[in-house]
Design a protein around this motif. Structure first.
Motif, PDB file in Angstrom:
ATOM      1  N   THR A  88      65.410  19.688  56.008  1.00 21.37           N
ATOM      2  CA  THR A  88      64.207  18.893  55.834  1.00 21.37           C
ATOM      3  C   THR A  88      63.243  19.638  54.930  1.00 21.37           C
ATOM      4  OG1 THR A  88      62.434  17.770  57.026  1.00 21.37           O
ATOM      5  CG2 THR A  88      63.080  19.918  57.857  1.00 21.37           C
ATOM      6  N   ALA A  89      62.327  18.895  54.342  1.00 19.81           N
ATOM      7  CA  ALA A  89      61.231  19.534  53.623  1.00 19.81           C
ATOM      8  C   ALA A  89      60.133  19.825  54.640  1.00 19.81           C
ATOM      9  CB  ALA A  89      60.720  18.604  52.520  1.00 19.81           C
ATOM     10  N   ASN A  90      59.166  20.624  54.259  1.00 22.03           N
ATOM     11  CA  ASN A  90      58.244  21.120  55.284  1.00 22.03           C
ATOM     12  C   ASN A  90      57.331  20.058  55.850  1.00 22.03           C
ATOM     13  OD1 ASN A  90      56.421  20.802  53.179  1.00 22.03           O
ATOM     14  ND2 ASN A  90      55.240  22.602  53.760  1.00 22.03           N
ATOM     15  N   GLY A  91      57.223  18.906  55.187  1.00 23.67           N
ATOM     16  CA  GLY A  91      56.387  17.854  55.749  1.00 23.67           C
ATOM     17  C   GLY A  91      56.983  17.245  57.006  1.00 23.67           C
ATOM     18  N   SER A  92      58.254  17.502  57.234  1.00 24.10           N
ATOM     19  CA  SER A  92      58.911  16.918  58.410  1.00 24.10           C
ATOM     20  C   SER A  92      59.281  17.997  59.409  1.00 24.10           C
ATOM     21  CB  SER A  92      60.183  16.166  57.985  1.00 24.10           C
ATOM     22  OG  SER A  92      59.915  15.289  56.945  1.00 24.10           O
ATOM     23  N   LYS A 110      63.857  22.876  53.060  1.00 22.46           N
ATOM     24  CA  LYS A 110      64.079  22.839  51.615  1.00 22.46           C
ATOM     25  C   LYS A 110      62.863  23.406  50.881  1.00 22.46           C
ATOM     26  CE  LYS A 110      66.667  18.481  51.633  1.00 22.46           C
ATOM     27  NZ  LYS A 110      66.624  17.091  51.193  1.00 22.46           N
ATOM     28  N   GLU A 331      56.771  29.006  58.500  1.00 20.10           N
ATOM     29  CA  GLU A 331      57.211  27.639  58.823  1.00 20.10           C
ATOM     30  C   GLU A 331      58.437  27.661  59.733  1.00 20.10           C
ATOM     31  OE1 GLU A 331      57.655  25.989  54.948  1.00 20.10           O
ATOM     32  OE2 GLU A 331      55.565  25.337  54.841  1.00 20.10           O
ATOM     33  N   GLY A 347      53.077  21.507  60.437  1.00 18.45           N
ATOM     34  CA  GLY A 347      53.212  22.456  59.346  1.00 18.45           C
ATOM     35  C   GLY A 347      51.915  23.210  59.142  1.00 18.45           C
ATOM     36  N   LEU A 348      51.800  23.883  58.001  1.00 23.43           N
ATOM     37  CA  LEU A 348      50.623  24.686  57.710  1.00 23.43           C
ATOM     38  C   LEU A 348      49.684  23.929  56.789  1.00 23.43           C
ATOM     39  CD1 LEU A 348      52.372  28.096  56.876  1.00 23.43           C
ATOM     40  CD2 LEU A 348      51.593  27.280  59.110  1.00 23.43           C
ATOM     41  N   ASP A 349      48.401  23.935  57.144  1.00 25.04           N
ATOM     42  CA  ASP A 349      47.401  23.376  56.250  1.00 25.04           C
ATOM     43  C   ASP A 349      47.402  24.192  54.947  1.00 25.04           C
ATOM     44  OD1 ASP A 349      44.733  21.599  56.283  1.00 25.04           O
ATOM     45  OD2 ASP A 349      44.305  23.520  55.304  1.00 25.04           O
ATOM     46  N   PRO A 350      47.166  23.544  53.780  1.00 23.39           N
ATOM     47  CA  PRO A 350      47.176  24.294  52.514  1.00 23.39           C
ATOM     48  C   PRO A 350      46.244  25.502  52.526  1.00 23.39           C
ATOM     49  CG  PRO A 350      47.146  21.956  52.071  1.00 23.39           C
ATOM     50  CD  PRO A 350      47.010  22.095  53.551  1.00 23.39           C
ATOM     51  N   LEU A 383      48.573  19.892  62.534  1.00 25.48           N
ATOM     52  CA  LEU A 383      48.648  20.790  61.391  1.00 25.48           C
ATOM     53  C   LEU A 383      47.978  22.112  61.792  1.00 25.48           C
ATOM     54  CD1 LEU A 383      49.754  20.164  58.554  1.00 25.48           C
ATOM     55  CD2 LEU A 383      47.418  19.741  57.823  1.00 25.48           C
TER      56      LEU A 383
ATOM     57  N   HIS B  75      58.502  13.858  49.803  1.00 22.66           N
ATOM     58  CA  HIS B  75      59.547  14.609  50.517  1.00 22.66           C
ATOM     59  C   HIS B  75      60.714  14.894  49.569  1.00 22.66           C
ATOM     60  CE1 HIS B  75      62.265  15.581  53.974  1.00 22.66           C
ATOM     61  NE2 HIS B  75      63.176  15.011  53.207  1.00 22.66           N
ATOM     62  N   ASN B  97      52.478  15.730  50.255  1.00 20.44           N
ATOM     63  CA  ASN B  97      53.179  15.306  51.470  1.00 20.44           C
ATOM     64  C   ASN B  97      52.311  15.540  52.702  1.00 20.44           C
ATOM     65  OD1 ASN B  97      55.316  16.039  53.833  1.00 20.44           O
ATOM     66  ND2 ASN B  97      56.184  14.535  52.430  1.00 20.44           N
ATOM     67  N   HIS B 101      50.381  12.730  55.314  1.00 14.84           N
ATOM     68  CA  HIS B 101      50.572  12.691  56.761  1.00 14.84           C
ATOM     69  C   HIS B 101      49.255  12.540  57.499  1.00 14.84           C
ATOM     70  CE1 HIS B 101      54.793  14.023  56.282  1.00 14.84           C
ATOM     71  NE2 HIS B 101      54.946  13.584  57.505  1.00 14.84           N
TER      72      HIS B 101
END
Lengths: 467, 136
Positions: A88-92, A110, A331, A347-350, A383, B75, B97, B101
């Motif tokens: 998965t990418a980090n948004g998921s 990913k 992550e 996930g982590l906030d920017p 987040l 994504h 992304n 969310h």
């Protein structure tokens, strides 16, 4: 070099909908000798699963026709022994947590580097034999492979060196700051060597009292000293046919260094109290967080022993030199700890990612793991924002940085006299702080010793820091 | 330079696009092409097709502020940009992304800004990849 795919192993099933990524993963896997079947949708994936009965499935959680998590549950219902590796990418990331709880074998975020990708595939059982591993007491080390996560060029060079040196019998000397993953590096050298089926024995020369260290390394005979109630083989004998890892080797007392040198020269061990030596076949890997040459110059480490051990050096870089690896590690830790604690994080906030990249992380990977564990235990989910982080993190104040509290690190040696006259709450605080200090600042290790959960200790330390 | 429609009003991008050459790990990119061997040209063609599909999807999603579509396409973009060494685009896609969310509708303005930054970087990446079709 392209390895010939083994006709014996079943093909690996890859379910990924992006065509160019399918091609890349297939090329990587083919080069490593794996047969690969590819599906671009959940429906195709399920059909191929029925047809090919793969033992390993690599599954993207975001598919065009169906949720990857649902598909995984169907696959596992059909064949529970299947090893499903979710990607998965980090948004998921929260989906990866759900997938782990639902039975996924491992996850990858990913983009993942080739070494890690292949390592995860191989660990899923396509080409490995079980290994026997024993460990004598050690200070806390990263308990997972987070230290080896990272696609930076720096870590790629480390991976390459490990693979190059693993096949030989040469002694490996690993240097690096505390918390950089030196033991994991030693384990990787062992696992990639012809001795992988043999034992891996780890011994921390700095954690064991010097008067007991000779016995721990070489063993003792019953009655050879007070307290020797039975024969004990020692780490060098236990590692026969495998690898002996000596951590903090520069902490070894001079007298024992002499005996270690003789062991390296003769491959024989003589337990304390024994009349005859015995031959052993051991590969040595050692490590230190000091500068070994400086220890030689100071007269603390024998020069002849240094040159005997310092044959193939591997340096584990500090986290601050590994670029974006800190984010990948954080992550991955977030997913693992959230899964363990039953929490859901996105996930982590920017701004947190940006902060993490700027910090110097004196405690390296261990510090990152402690920070993320702290966040997961003390927050419900969502987040990860700056407000969730330990308050002194931005100051990078504590070398090792493994506790969130700002008071000085407690002395490790505490006597009863220090406790008499204090309230019970004060006694508890002193004992907890002393236990944490005695275990290198590691809260998880201290929690195991105190027989409480790590979250209990984190909450107590947090409450003390807030006064 | 590409012009990007924003809420029906044409504008030249005012944010920093940055040259593709400085934002792509060309070592990583060409290593993947080399690994593809005789299928190199096919890989490049598929990559362009995948990137253009994301480009189209993001534009529609931004025009409608369709967060679900933004999450889906960003994504894919995280994976593509990260795998093929487009470092800055990878980070922008991650930010997009994460923003997609967030339920807070006050971030729509941010979504637009980040989204169009992603499109600009994506356009540069497509141009770069197209130039490598015949490159040795």
């Amino acid at each position: 070099m392209i390895k010939t795919p083994s006709p014996i192993l079943p093909p690996l099933l890859l379910i990924e909908d992006t065509p160019s990524l399918q091609m890349v993963y297939r090329a990587v896997l083919h080069t490593a000798g794996h047969q690969v079947a590819i599906a671009g949708t959940a429906a195709e994936g399920l059909a191929l699963f029925h047809e090919l009965t793969p033992t390993v499935v690599v599954l993207d959680l975001v598919l065009p026709d169906r949720d990857g998590l649902d598909l995984m549950q169907d696959l596992l219902a059909l064949r529970p022994q299947t090893k499903v590796i979710v990607i998965t990418a980090n948004g998921s990331i929260n989906k990866a947590v759900e997938a782990m709880r639902a039975g996924a074998h491992e996850f990858l975020v990913k983009p993942f580097d080739e070494q890690r990708f292949l390592g995860v595939i191989e660990n899923a059982g396509l080409a490995r034999k079980p290994v026997r591993r024993e460990q004598l007491p050690l200070p806390s080390v990263p308990t997972s492979s987070e230290a080896f996560i990272g696609s930076s060029a720096t870590m790629s060079r480390v991976h390459h060196k490990i693979h190059s040196v693993a096949r030989s019998m040469a002694t490996v000397f690993i240097t690096g700051e505390s918390g950089t993953g030196k033991e994991l590096c030693a384990l990787a050298v062992h696992d990639n060597s012809p001795r992988a089926a043999g034992p891996f024995i780890a011994l921390n020369c700095g954690a064991i009292p010097q008067d007991l260290l000779e016995s721990e390394v070489f063993g003792h005979m019953k009655g050879s000293f007070t307290g020797a109630v039975s024969d004990k083989p020692g780490a060098a004998t236990a590692a026969d046919g495998g690898t002996l890892f000596l951590d903090e080797v520069c902490e070894m007392a001079p007298a024992l260094q002499t005996k270690l040198l003789r062991f390296l020269q003769t491959s024989t061990v003589q337990p304390v109290g024994a009349t005859r030596p015995r031959k052993v076949n051991v590969r040595i890997v050692c490590a230190t967080n000091r500068d070994p040459l400086d220890a030689v110059r100071r007269g603390q480490f024998r020069e002849d022993l240094y040159y005997r051990l310092y044959v193939v050096p591997i340096h584990m870089p500090p986290l601050r030199e590994r670029g974006n690896d800190v984010i990948e590690i954080a992550e991955a830790a977030l997913i693992r700890f959230a899964s363990e604690e039953g929490r859901s994080f996105e996930g982590l906030d920017p701004s947190v990612s940006s902060l993490f990249r700027r910090l110097s992380w004196p405690g390296n990977v261990r510090q990152v793991l402690n920070v993320i564990r702290n966040v997961v235990v003390l927050n419900e989910g969502g987040l990860v924002t700056p407000e969730m982080l330990p308050p002194d993190l931005g100051a990078d104040s504590t070398p090792g940085g493994t506790t969130p509290a700002s008071p000085p690190i407690a002395q490790a040696n505490l006597s009863l006299d220090d406790l008499v006259g204090l309230s019970l709450a004060e006694v508890e605080e002193k004992v907890i702080r002393a236990t944490i200090a005695a275990h290198g600042g590691s809260i998880p290790k201290a929690a195991r010793v105190l027989d409480v959960s790590p979250s209990t200790l984190y909450r107590k330390v947090e409450s003390w820091s807030q006064g | 330079m590409k012009q990007v429609p924003i809420l029906g009003v044409l504008q030249v991008e005012t944010f920093d696009i940055a040259l593709a050459a400085g934002q792509i790990d060309t070592g990583c990119y060409f290593r993947l092409l080399d690994q593809a061997g005789t299928q190199r040209a096919e890989l490049v063609a598929r990559l362009i097709a995948d990137l253009e599909k994301v480009d189209c999807g993001l534009r529609q999603a931004l025009a409608n502020f369709d967060r679900a579509a933004l999450r889906l396409h960003s994504h894919v973009l995280i994976s593509l940009a990260g795998t093929f060494g487009a470092i800055a685009l990878h980070r922008t896609a991650q930010t997009l992304n994460q923003s997609a969310h967030h339920i807070d509708t006050a971030t729509n303005g941010n979504l637009g800004t980040i989204g169009h930054m992603a499109l600009a970087q994506l356009g540069n990446l497509i141009d770069f990849v197209a130039q490598t079709i015949d490159a040795p």
